[in-house]
Motif scaffolding. Structure first.
Motif, PDB file in Angstrom:
ATOM      1  N   PRO A  55       0.826  -1.217   0.000  1.00  0.00           N
ATOM      2  CA  PRO A  55       0.000   0.000   0.000  1.00  0.00           C
ATOM      3  C   PRO A  55       0.854   1.258   0.000  1.00  0.00           C
ATOM      4  O   PRO A  55       1.904   1.314   0.654  1.00  0.00           O
ATOM      5  CB  PRO A  55      -0.811  -0.129   1.291  1.00  0.00           C
ATOM      6  CG  PRO A  55      -0.020  -1.051   2.158  1.00  0.00           C
ATOM      7  CD  PRO A  55       0.697  -1.989   1.240  1.00  0.00           C
ATOM      8  N   VAL A  56       0.392   2.259  -0.729  1.00  0.00           N
ATOM      9  CA  VAL A  56       1.121   3.525  -0.810  1.00  0.00           C
ATOM     10  C   VAL A  56       1.300   4.142   0.576  1.00  0.00           C
ATOM     11  O   VAL A  56       2.358   4.692   0.893  1.00  0.00           O
ATOM     12  CB  VAL A  56       0.389   4.501  -1.750  1.00  0.00           C
ATOM     13  CG1 VAL A  56       1.023   5.887  -1.698  1.00  0.00           C
ATOM     14  CG2 VAL A  56       0.396   3.977  -3.184  1.00  0.00           C
ATOM     15  N   ALA A  71       4.922   2.529  -5.416  1.00  0.00           N
ATOM     16  CA  ALA A  71       4.004   1.525  -5.973  1.00  0.00           C
ATOM     17  C   ALA A  71       3.899   1.679  -7.487  1.00  0.00           C
ATOM     18  O   ALA A  71       3.896   0.687  -8.230  1.00  0.00           O
ATOM     19  CB  ALA A  71       2.634   1.647  -5.318  1.00  0.00           C
ATOM     20  N   GLY A  72       3.807   2.915  -7.960  1.00  0.00           N
ATOM     21  CA  GLY A  72       3.733   3.148  -9.398  1.00  0.00           C
ATOM     22  C   GLY A  72       4.988   2.700 -10.117  1.00  0.00           C
ATOM     23  O   GLY A  72       4.932   2.222 -11.260  1.00  0.00           O
ATOM     24  N   THR A  92       2.109  -7.248 -12.372  1.00  0.00           N
ATOM     25  CA  THR A  92       1.952  -6.257 -11.302  1.00  0.00           C
ATOM     26  C   THR A  92       0.961  -5.205 -11.748  1.00  0.00           C
ATOM     27  O   THR A  92       1.017  -4.734 -12.884  1.00  0.00           O
ATOM     28  CB  THR A  92       3.300  -5.568 -11.004  1.00  0.00           C
ATOM     29  OG1 THR A  92       4.330  -6.553 -10.853  1.00  0.00           O
ATOM     30  CG2 THR A  92       3.231  -4.732  -9.724  1.00  0.00           C
ATOM     31  N   VAL A  93       0.064  -4.811 -10.852  1.00  0.00           N
ATOM     32  CA  VAL A  93      -0.915  -3.764 -11.155  1.00  0.00           C
ATOM     33  C   VAL A  93      -0.985  -2.790  -9.986  1.00  0.00           C
ATOM     34  O   VAL A  93      -0.503  -3.077  -8.883  1.00  0.00           O
ATOM     35  CB  VAL A  93      -2.324  -4.350 -11.419  1.00  0.00           C
ATOM     36  CG1 VAL A  93      -2.286  -5.362 -12.546  1.00  0.00           C
ATOM     37  CG2 VAL A  93      -2.904  -4.968 -10.141  1.00  0.00           C
ATOM     38  N   LEU A  94      -1.600  -1.647 -10.241  1.00  0.00           N
ATOM     39  CA  LEU A  94      -1.937  -0.690  -9.183  1.00  0.00           C
ATOM     40  C   LEU A  94      -3.437  -0.814  -8.933  1.00  0.00           C
ATOM     41  O   LEU A  94      -4.233  -0.705  -9.869  1.00  0.00           O
ATOM     42  CB  LEU A  94      -1.584   0.731  -9.618  1.00  0.00           C
ATOM     43  CG  LEU A  94      -1.593   1.805  -8.534  1.00  0.00           C
ATOM     44  CD1 LEU A  94      -0.479   1.560  -7.528  1.00  0.00           C
ATOM     45  CD2 LEU A  94      -1.434   3.195  -9.150  1.00  0.00           C
ATOM     46  N   ARG A  95      -3.811  -1.070  -7.694  1.00  0.00           N
ATOM     47  CA  ARG A  95      -5.219  -1.288  -7.388  1.00  0.00           C
ATOM     48  C   ARG A  95      -5.507  -0.860  -5.948  1.00  0.00           C
ATOM     49  O   ARG A  95      -4.598  -0.635  -5.151  1.00  0.00           O
ATOM     50  CB  ARG A  95      -5.603  -2.752  -7.568  1.00  0.00           C
ATOM     51  CG  ARG A  95      -4.815  -3.714  -6.675  1.00  0.00           C
ATOM     52  CD  ARG A  95      -5.515  -5.068  -6.557  1.00  0.00           C
ATOM     53  NE  ARG A  95      -6.728  -4.982  -5.755  1.00  0.00           N
ATOM     54  CZ  ARG A  95      -7.628  -5.957  -5.661  1.00  0.00           C
ATOM     55  NH1 ARG A  95      -7.455  -7.094  -6.339  1.00  0.00           N
ATOM     56  NH2 ARG A  95      -8.698  -5.822  -4.899  1.00  0.00           N
ATOM     57  N   ASP A  96      -6.786  -0.781  -5.640  1.00  0.00           N
ATOM     58  CA  ASP A  96      -7.194  -0.516  -4.270  1.00  0.00           C
ATOM     59  C   ASP A  96      -7.174  -1.826  -3.494  1.00  0.00           C
ATOM     60  O   ASP A  96      -7.376  -2.902  -4.057  1.00  0.00           O
ATOM     61  CB  ASP A  96      -8.595   0.097  -4.244  1.00  0.00           C
ATOM     62  CG  ASP A  96      -8.876   0.837  -2.951  1.00  0.00           C
ATOM     63  OD1 ASP A  96      -7.918   1.125  -2.208  1.00  0.00           O
ATOM     64  OD2 ASP A  96     -10.047   1.119  -2.674  1.00  0.00           O
ATOM     65  N   GLY A 102      -2.329   0.615  -3.871  1.00  0.00           N
ATOM     66  CA  GLY A 102      -0.976   0.108  -3.781  1.00  0.00           C
ATOM     67  C   GLY A 102      -0.669  -0.814  -4.935  1.00  0.00           C
ATOM     68  O   GLY A 102      -1.534  -1.121  -5.768  1.00  0.00           O
ATOM     69  N   SER A 103       0.569  -1.255  -5.014  1.00  0.00           N
ATOM     70  CA  SER A 103       0.933  -2.225  -6.043  1.00  0.00           C
ATOM     71  C   SER A 103       0.531  -3.614  -5.578  1.00  0.00           C
ATOM     72  O   SER A 103       0.553  -3.931  -4.388  1.00  0.00           O
ATOM     73  CB  SER A 103       2.439  -2.175  -6.329  1.00  0.00           C
ATOM     74  OG  SER A 103       3.185  -2.559  -5.187  1.00  0.00           O
ATOM     75  N   CYS A 104       0.165  -4.443  -6.533  1.00  0.00           N
ATOM     76  CA  CYS A 104      -0.237  -5.819  -6.253  1.00  0.00           C
ATOM     77  C   CYS A 104       0.462  -6.698  -7.288  1.00  0.00           C
ATOM     78  O   CYS A 104       0.221  -6.560  -8.490  1.00  0.00           O
ATOM     79  CB  CYS A 104      -1.750  -5.960  -6.332  1.00  0.00           C
ATOM     80  SG  CYS A 104      -2.385  -7.553  -5.755  1.00  0.00           S
ATOM     81  N   GLN A 105       1.320  -7.585  -6.811  1.00  0.00           N
ATOM     82  CA  GLN A 105       2.167  -8.388  -7.694  1.00  0.00           C
ATOM     83  C   GLN A 105       1.958  -9.874  -7.422  1.00  0.00           C
ATOM     84  O   GLN A 105       1.823 -10.306  -6.280  1.00  0.00           O
ATOM     85  CB  GLN A 105       3.639  -8.039  -7.462  1.00  0.00           C
ATOM     86  CG  GLN A 105       4.620  -8.741  -8.371  1.00  0.00           C
ATOM     87  CD  GLN A 105       6.042  -8.230  -8.162  1.00  0.00           C
ATOM     88  OE1 GLN A 105       6.754  -8.718  -7.291  1.00  0.00           O
ATOM     89  NE2 GLN A 105       6.433  -7.226  -8.954  1.00  0.00           N
TER      90      GLN A 105
END
Length: 272
Positions: A55-56, A71-72, A92-96, A102-105
């Motif tokens: 999370p950011v 995260a970006g 990897t994506v940026l999501r809630d 945050g980033s989710c990998q």
């Protein structure tokens, strides 16, 4: 798709859909990480997989990177890796998520019998086809060498690090997946406009790039003027994208791996 590991090249589209739209449940925290790093489980339409969620709001402020941008940068590293078709960075994506954006990998499970490609080895018995990078001693004074394998999979990762200006390629950030592919993770401190390459993969420094690298980098350069550049603009500044293009052009022109900088520590600490 299950939590046992997914090869990005084979299931990239399904993995990205699961990362973007799956229900994210946090399992726990990876306590050794400097920023808040959580392991979670994603579930969607009967499919599930583990992930790393950063999370950011859990990012530690840094003096040289803008707050809230790590995260970006993780996502940007994946986008560049995917464009090379080397698939070195897990989807990897940026999501809630439960703790905000945050980033989710995709989580990569390393088999228990996977042979390490980077590590400390006795100084007098560096394995054949390994590059010694730095000297070290343990608490008893025994001499060791920080070294890595002369492996074409690692060489490609070293090229990617030079492209994205990775300031933190530790040995622990190199994973060997169940598909025997090499993956790089933890790219939050990449894409700076100043030269900050810091890595344990210096074995090829000054040497010729892999045979396919120049052609792939040329294609990557052209992609920056199109959809890739547009996607990166969601995570990086115009100046960072411009410097990315400059680094790619420099590598294409020299056709050689970069040398360690004299103005910036060449190896991250801790290196593993």
């Amino acid at each position: 798709m299950t939590s046992s590991g997914v090869a990005p090249r084979q299931d990239g589209g399904a993995a990205l859909r699961l990362l973007r739209d799956g229900e994210l449940t946090v399992e726990g925290r990876l306590v050794d990480a400097s920023n808040t790093t959580l392991r979670g489980v994603l579930s969607l339409d009967g499919a599930s997989a583990r992930c790393v969620y950063k999370p950011v709001r859990g990012e530690r402020p840094l003096w040289d990177f803008p707050d809230g941008t790590l995260a970006g940068r993780e996502v940007a590293a994946y986008l560049v890796s995917a464009a090379t078709e080397w698939d070195l960075v897990p989807p990897t994506v940026l999501r809630d998520g439960p703790f905000g954006p945050g980033s989710c990998q995709l989580w990569i499970d390393e088999p228990s019998d996977a042979e390490p490609l980077v590590g400390f080895v006795p100084a007098d018995s560096v394995p054949p086809r390994w590059f010694p990078i730095a000297a070290a001693r343990d608490d008893d004074g025994t001499a060791y060498a920080l070294a890595h394998a002369d492996d074409p999979r690692l060489a490609r990762l070293a090229v990617l690090d030079a492209v994205i200006n990775n300031a933190d390629r530790k040995g622990g950030h190199v994973l060997v997946g169940p598909d025997d592919r090499v993956y790089g993770v933890d790219h939050g401190v990449s894409f700076h406009v100043e030269e900050k390459l810091r890595t344990v993969l210096w074995g090829w420094a000054g040497g010729s790039l892999p045979d396919d690298a120049v052609e792939i980098l040329g294609r990557l350069s052209r992609q920056l003027a199109g959809p890739l550049g547009e996607d990166l603009a969601e995570h990086l500044t115009f100046g960072e994208i411009a410097e990315l293009a400059t680094r790619i052009d420099r590598l294409c022109e020299s056709r050689r791996f970069p040398q360690p900088s004299q103005d910036w520590p060449a190896v991250p600490w801790p290196p593993i």
